[in-house]
Design a protein around this motif. Structure first.
Motif, PDB file in Angstrom:
ATOM      1  N   VAL B 100      42.486  34.690  41.357  1.00 32.87           N
ATOM      2  CA  VAL B 100      42.222  34.478  42.777  1.00 32.87           C
ATOM      3  C   VAL B 100      41.980  35.847  43.394  1.00 32.87           C
ATOM      4  O   VAL B 100      42.804  36.760  43.220  1.00 32.87           O
ATOM      5  CB  VAL B 100      43.399  33.767  43.469  1.00 32.87           C
ATOM      6  N   PHE B 101      40.860  35.988  44.101  1.00 28.35           N
ATOM      7  CA  PHE B 101      40.437  37.277  44.626  1.00 28.35           C
ATOM      8  C   PHE B 101      40.719  37.413  46.114  1.00 28.35           C
ATOM      9  O   PHE B 101      40.735  36.424  46.854  1.00 28.35           O
ATOM     10  CB  PHE B 101      38.925  37.454  44.415  1.00 28.35           C
ATOM     11  N   GLY B 102      40.889  38.660  46.546  1.00 23.61           N
ATOM     12  CA  GLY B 102      40.923  38.969  47.958  1.00 23.61           C
ATOM     13  C   GLY B 102      39.512  39.127  48.499  1.00 23.61           C
ATOM     14  O   GLY B 102      38.531  38.881  47.791  1.00 23.61           O
ATOM     15  N   LYS B 103      39.398  39.553  49.763  1.00 19.17           N
ATOM     16  CA  LYS B 103      38.098  39.686  50.403  1.00 19.17           C
ATOM     17  C   LYS B 103      37.443  41.027  50.110  1.00 19.17           C
ATOM     18  O   LYS B 103      36.268  41.224  50.386  1.00 19.17           O
ATOM     19  CB  LYS B 103      38.233  39.496  51.914  1.00 19.17           C
ATOM     20  N   GLY B 104      38.217  41.966  49.604  1.00 16.03           N
ATOM     21  CA  GLY B 104      37.636  43.217  49.152  1.00 16.03           C
ATOM     22  C   GLY B 104      37.640  44.331  50.183  1.00 16.03           C
ATOM     23  O   GLY B 104      37.755  44.099  51.392  1.00 16.03           O
ATOM     24  N   THR B 105      37.528  45.545  49.672  1.00 15.21           N
ATOM     25  CA  THR B 105      37.339  46.743  50.493  1.00 15.21           C
ATOM     26  C   THR B 105      35.979  47.327  50.160  1.00 15.21           C
ATOM     27  O   THR B 105      35.681  47.575  48.987  1.00 15.21           O
ATOM     28  CB  THR B 105      38.425  47.801  50.206  1.00 15.21           C
ATOM     29  N   ARG B 106      35.160  47.550  51.187  1.00 17.21           N
ATOM     30  CA  ARG B 106      33.846  48.174  50.967  1.00 17.21           C
ATOM     31  C   ARG B 106      33.982  49.676  51.111  1.00 17.21           C
ATOM     32  O   ARG B 106      34.275  50.175  52.192  1.00 17.21           O
ATOM     33  CB  ARG B 106      32.829  47.628  51.975  1.00 17.21           C
ATOM     34  N   LEU B 107      33.790  50.372  50.023  1.00 14.79           N
ATOM     35  CA  LEU B 107      33.914  51.827  49.998  1.00 14.79           C
ATOM     36  C   LEU B 107      32.535  52.467  50.023  1.00 14.79           C
ATOM     37  O   LEU B 107      31.674  52.111  49.223  1.00 14.79           O
ATOM     38  CB  LEU B 107      34.657  52.274  48.741  1.00 14.79           C
TER      39      LEU B 107
END
Lengths: 111, 111
Positions: B100-107
């Motif tokens: 199950v994944f989170g929404k992410g961080t855009r770097l």
């Protein structure tokens, strides 16, 4: 050694149509999982196949169905397409429940 | 539903600086994984940390896990423009369930 191969890479469909996406797993992997990723979101689990059976399923309607073949490749079918089905569809293969390898995805656009 | 939640949602740094991303999760886990995704393509597995580990290193990556706080952090040292991507944490909710994944961080790493 080829990784996970998905086809097609891009697809445009009209609302109400049906679509089939394909996935060839990495050599030696017997489990295939499918994910839907909407723009700007994380991947959402659709379902997982093992030994040609759907082993687990996420919170997706019955319009989403799948199949796994004896060679472990898999298909994802979506019926009665909605605009909201537009997303990147990711296939991941694994040797069992760990060690996921993801394909590059199929970008589906529903118009 | 999301298991992990990354923070910040977006991060912009200069090349050579360190980047730190955090992930909080809701339920007990037996491992936590970090993935990278370039420009909406496939996910690449970066590192896995087990629940009985507190810190793990892989090249320029350092991951920590605090099970008491249900949180993890990913540190990328001496960042490069090529590190520009979205980073996701992912966990199996329990036992052998799929990720199950989170929404992410855009770097974004600016040269």
């Amino acid at each position: 050694d080829a990784g996970v191969t998905q086809s097609p890479t891009h697809l445009i469909k009209t609302r109400g149509q049906q679509v089939t996406l394909r996935c060839s797993p990495k050599s030696g992997h017997d489990t295939v999982s499918w994910y839907q990723q909407a723009l700007g979101q994380g991947p959402q689990f659709i379902f997982q196949y093992y030994e040609e059976e759907e082993r687990q399923r996420g919170n997706f309607p019955d319009r989403f169905s799948g199949h796994q073949f004896p060679n472990y490749s898999s298909e994802l079918n979506v019926n009665a397409l909605l605009l909201g089905d537009s997303a990147l569809y990711l296939c991941a293969s694994s040797p069992g429940q760990h060690g996921y390898t993801f394909g590059s995805g199929t970008r589906l656009t529903v118009v | 539903s999301q298991q992990g939640e990354e923070d910040p949602q977006a991060l912009s740094i200069q090349e050579g600086e360190n980047a730190t991303m955090n992930c909080s999760y809701k339920t007990s886990i037996n491992n936590l994984q970090w993935y990278r995704q370039n420009s909406g393509r496939g996910l690449v597995h970066l590192i896995l940390i087990r629940s009985n580990e507190r810190e793990k290193h892989s090249g320029r990556l350092r991951v920590t896990l605090d099970t008491s706080k249900k949180s993890s952090s990913l540190l990328i040292t001496a960042s490069r423009a090529a590190d520009t991507a979205s980073y996701f944490c992912a966990t199996p909710i329990s036992g052998n369930t799929p990720l199950v994944f989170g929404k992410g961080t855009r770097l974004s790493v600016i040269a």
